[in-house]
Enzyme design. Structure first.
Site, PDB file in Angstrom:
ATOM      1  N   ARG A 139       0.914  -1.220  -0.049  1.00 26.64           N
ATOM      2  CA  ARG A 139       0.143  -0.041  -0.022  1.00 26.64           C
ATOM      3  C   ARG A 139       0.938   1.209  -0.031  1.00 26.64           C
ATOM      4  O   ARG A 139       0.522   2.348  -0.628  1.00 26.64           O
ATOM      5  CB  ARG A 139      -0.864  -0.075   1.175  1.00 26.64           C
ATOM      6  CG  ARG A 139      -1.972   1.227   1.272  1.00 26.64           C
ATOM      7  CD  ARG A 139      -2.960   0.781   2.348  1.00 26.64           C
ATOM      8  NE  ARG A 139      -3.568   1.998   2.888  1.00 26.64           N
ATOM      9  CZ  ARG A 139      -3.753   2.457   3.893  1.00 26.64           C
ATOM     10  NH1 ARG A 139      -3.045   1.662   4.899  1.00 26.64           N
ATOM     11  NH2 ARG A 139      -4.426   3.516   4.558  1.00 26.64           N
ATOM     12  N   HIS A 157       0.286   4.088  -2.692  1.00 26.99           N
ATOM     13  CA  HIS A 157       0.339   5.587  -2.290  1.00 26.99           C
ATOM     14  C   HIS A 157       1.404   6.585  -2.615  1.00 26.99           C
ATOM     15  O   HIS A 157       1.303   7.635  -2.825  1.00 26.99           O
ATOM     16  CB  HIS A 157      -0.068   5.653  -0.628  1.00 26.99           C
ATOM     17  CG  HIS A 157      -1.381   5.082  -0.196  1.00 26.99           C
ATOM     18  ND1 HIS A 157      -1.902   5.521   1.108  1.00 26.99           N
ATOM     19  CD2 HIS A 157      -2.166   4.481  -0.758  1.00 26.99           C
ATOM     20  CE1 HIS A 157      -3.099   4.835   1.006  1.00 26.99           C
ATOM     21  NE2 HIS A 157      -3.314   4.185   0.247  1.00 26.99           N
ATOM     22  N   ASN A 167      -2.744   7.855   5.100  1.00 31.16           N
ATOM     23  CA  ASN A 167      -1.206   7.325   5.311  1.00 31.16           C
ATOM     24  C   ASN A 167      -0.947   6.940   6.769  1.00 31.16           C
ATOM     25  O   ASN A 167       0.005   6.329   7.033  1.00 31.16           O
ATOM     26  CB  ASN A 167      -0.208   8.129   4.674  1.00 31.16           C
ATOM     27  CG  ASN A 167      -0.565   8.210   3.035  1.00 31.16           C
ATOM     28  OD1 ASN A 167      -0.566   7.317   2.656  1.00 31.16           O
ATOM     29  ND2 ASN A 167       0.268   9.189   2.842  1.00 31.16           N
ATOM     30  N   HIS A 227      -6.416  -5.836  -2.361  1.00 29.71           N
ATOM     31  CA  HIS A 227      -7.112  -6.103  -1.179  1.00 29.71           C
ATOM     32  C   HIS A 227      -7.352  -7.333  -0.601  1.00 29.71           C
ATOM     33  O   HIS A 227      -7.798  -7.660   0.424  1.00 29.71           O
ATOM     34  CB  HIS A 227      -8.260  -5.188  -1.409  1.00 29.71           C
ATOM     35  CG  HIS A 227      -8.330  -3.879  -1.577  1.00 29.71           C
ATOM     36  ND1 HIS A 227      -9.626  -3.166  -1.887  1.00 29.71           N
ATOM     37  CD2 HIS A 227      -7.404  -2.818  -1.363  1.00 29.71           C
ATOM     38  CE1 HIS A 227      -9.043  -1.927  -2.072  1.00 29.71           C
ATOM     39  NE2 HIS A 227      -7.964  -1.669  -1.697  1.00 29.71           N
TER      40      HIS A 227
END
Length: 324
Positions: free
Chosen positions: A62, A66, A94, A192
């Protein structure tokens, strides 16, 4: 109004073009002469951490995602805030990121072998790949040669990162603005399959979907009942497995959950509202028809080329949390 619309389209087009031009400086084996063991060194560090704590794989993946969605894949998500300004790291989306110590350890190991050569942005791209591979996921070749950005702004993360509440139109716009396709969207959503989520990221689907105390009709009602036993209204602390039963293993189960209307987020459920993404979801339900592992590697490479800095742009940070 027409002029503004044209200008917006032009800016998005230029941003994509700029990123593609810069991405041409990336190549597999970029450090062959300057730091030939870079990937072996990084993999050893990731092995050491993820073997002891497999749940680190999801936030490391992730973190790379990001990073790339804000200012491109330039390592800006790794920068600490300063007294005068808040960085991307402090954006709400975050705050739940973990694993910065893995990046720092890899950087430290590389600085001992090849000082001032390997960027933090490249380290993050390789770490994400190795973390996924270690929990039974695919592997892929990572083009390298990124340089590190010098700017990290909290508000840009808040504005540019996809959210769990995004519908398909919003997601398609966000991904498309960065040169990613609808296929990349549905494939990268498959990330996910690992990790956990806080209840507040989907709580409205359980208790107040339209502001009338109702439940989301696009979520399996039995699953809602199960989730309510774990997530209370306005719960800000509890976490739930995103892929119950195999949240530490990278597999295709995410698509099974989505097909049964058991994806946690609105952004998961919305994959069934578009013909192309729904067809992809359904195609992954049989091992014979699944192309997810191969596709995931390809889409990760596509994402890792967004807005990269190459050549003399940016810098090679000495420490990933601070500009030089």
């Amino acid at each position: 109004m027409a002029t503004l619309k044209f200008l917006s389209i032009f800016i998005i087009y230029f941003a994509i073009l700029f990123g593609l031009v810069h991405s041409q400086g990336l190549q597999v084996g970029y450090y062959k002469k300057t730091c030939p063991n870079v990937e072996e060194i990084v993999k050893k560090v990731v092995d050491d951490y993820v073997s002891l704590a497999p749940t680190l794989a999801a936030p490391l993946l992730r973190m790379h995602f990001h990073d790339c969605f804000v200012r491109g894949c330039d390592g800006s998500v790794l920068l600490n805030s300063t007294k005068s300004s808040k960085s991307e790291k402090d954006a709400i989306a975050n705050l739940s990121l973990r694993g910065f110590q893995v990046i720092d350890a890899a950087k430290s190991a590389l600085e001992k072998k090849c000082p001032g050569i390997v960027s933090c942005a490249d380290i993050l791209a390789v770490v994400a790949r190795d973390a996924v591979s270690l929990i039974n996921g695919p592997t892929w070749q990572v083009p390298l040669g990124r340089r590190d950005g010098r700017v990290s702004i909290l508000s840009e993360a808040t504005t540019n990162l996809p959210t769990p509440f995004d519908n398909f139109t919003t997601l398609k716009t966000r991904f498309g603005a960065l040169g990613l396709s609808v296929k990349d969207l549905v494939v990268l959503s498959g990330g996910h399959t690992i990790g956990v989520s806080h209840c507040f990221s989907f709580g409205s689907r359980l208790y107040n979907f339209t502001g009338k105390g109702d439940m989301d009709p696009n979520m399996d009602q039995k699953y809602i009942a199960q989730l309510k036993t774990k997530c209370k209204p306005n719960d800000l602390t509890t976490t739930v497995e995103m892929d119950p039963g195999s949240f530490k293993t990278f597999d295709t189960d995410y698509y099974t959950l989505v097909s049964k209307k058991r994806g946690l987020f609105v952004s998961d459920a919305t994959l069934l509202t578009d013909t192309q993404t729904k067809a992809y979801v359904l195609a992954q339900l049989t091992s014979a028809g699944s192309t997810f592992f191969e596709d995931f590697g390809a889409s990760m490479v596509n994402m890792s080329k967004i807005g990269v800095l190459t050549g003399k742009s940016g810098e090679i940070r000495k420490k990933c949390a601070f500009i030089n």
